[in-house]
Scaffold this active site. Structure first.
Site, PDB file in Angstrom:
ATOM      1  N   CYS A  83       0.938  -1.224  -0.187  1.00  0.00           N
ATOM      2  CA  CYS A  83       0.100  -0.051   0.048  1.00  0.00           C
ATOM      3  C   CYS A  83       0.735   1.366   0.033  1.00  0.00           C
ATOM      4  O   CYS A  83       1.008   1.945  -0.888  1.00  0.00           O
ATOM      5  CB  CYS A  83      -0.987   0.034   1.358  1.00  0.00           C
ATOM      6  SG  CYS A  83      -2.300  -1.591   1.293  1.00  0.00           S
ATOM      7  N   ASN A  97      -5.217   3.776   0.934  1.00  0.00           N
ATOM      8  CA  ASN A  97      -5.081   4.056   2.585  1.00  0.00           C
ATOM      9  C   ASN A  97      -6.663   4.030   2.981  1.00  0.00           C
ATOM     10  O   ASN A  97      -7.551   4.625   2.765  1.00  0.00           O
ATOM     11  CB  ASN A  97      -4.554   5.531   2.746  1.00  0.00           C
ATOM     12  CG  ASN A  97      -4.092   5.613   3.936  1.00  0.00           C
ATOM     13  OD1 ASN A  97      -3.845   6.670   4.523  1.00  0.00           O
ATOM     14  ND2 ASN A  97      -4.061   4.718   4.764  1.00  0.00           N
TER      15      ASN A  97
END
Length: 276
Positions: free
Chosen positions: A157, A179
């Protein structure tokens, strides 16, 4: 109110009020009961934190600072991809029977590459350049390696950091493709603020800015009522960040070498379910 609280409130309010919903679409994430986990999102949220002014941790609820630092060191210092070396259980859902998350996160930082100056992994290359080439515009890490994605149990991520030195101050841009704002936003911000402090100290630099670029900033459907309750709290001033000034080797830092002093936070104890 801390700057981190101010930006967090602004981000969440923007997503809830103006975000784009994927309700009705075929989405990959699922809740533990198998229900599709839908989101509302904003594209390309950019937040700037001046680390000279304050440490970016929210006070609307407690951020588990020590656990966040432990995970940071697991990735950047141990360069590990096995949860047996991690104290928290955040990664349990993505680990195999041996505890491995595949060729992800710390694994990629530990892969060595050949340069004119010698052989370095990504972290050692950053440390080398900050000391020997601080004027460089090439101090970058990247763990989103397409050739290895099929062997990662979770695609990274927070995948890339660009470091840049200006007037003796270390600045960093954290690039994040995705996120989960309720679960991971301030966790990631606090982690990389600590990283900038650590790298600056061992490189003879001061801290500058941390810029957080989020391509897909989203709130999951089940988190909406919880976040609405959380935003009703009263933020507190930012705590003071302290670091052991005697540490001059990045690999000597421990969780106990950093701390938050006078960290006051709201008693918001609701747990946010993590979509898998």
């Amino acid at each position: 109110m801390s700057r981190a609280d101010q930006l967090f409130i602004q981000n969440i309010r923007d997503i809830l009020d103006h975000g784009v919903s994927d309700e009705g679409m075929d989405v990959r994430p699922r809740w533990a009961d198998g229900t599709p986990a839908h989101t509302k999102k904003l594209f390309c949220v950019v937040n700037r934190y001046n680390l000279q002014e304050e440490f970016p941790v929210i006070t609307l609820r407690r951020t588990a600072f020590k656990s966040a630092v432990d995970e940071l060191l697991w990735i950047w210092q141990k360069k590990s991809n096995n949860i047996s070396q991690l104290k928290s259980h955040i990664w349990d859902s993505w680990a195999d029977e041996t505890g491995s998350i595949g060729k992800a996160y710390g694994y990629q930082l530990g892969v060595k590459h050949v340069y004119p100056e010698g052989e370095f992994d990504q972290v050692d290359r950053v440390l080398y350049d900050l000391k020997h080439n601080p004027q460089s515009r090439r101090i970058i890490t990247n763990i989103y390696v397409h050739a290895d994605l099929h062997e990662m149990n979770l695609y990274p991520c927070a995948y890339s950091v660009t470091f840049n030195v200006c007037n003796g101050r270390l600045n960093a841009i954290l690039n994040q493709r995705s996120n989960d704002m309720a679960v991971a936003n301030n966790w990631n911000v606090a982690q990389y603020a600590v990283l900038v402090h650590m790298l600056a100290q061992v490189s003879g630099l001061q801290v500058g800015e941390l810029v957080h670029v989020i391509a897909d900033a989203h709130v999951y459907d089940r988190h909406v009522p919880q976040l609405e309750r959380m935003l009703e709290g009263t933020p507190h001033p930012a705590p003071k960040f302290v670091i052991n000034k005697n540490v001059t080797d990045f690999y000597k830092f421990t969780v106990d070498d950093v701390a938050l002093v006078d960290y006051e936070f709201e008693p918001f104890n609701e747990k946010f379910e993590v979509a898998i």
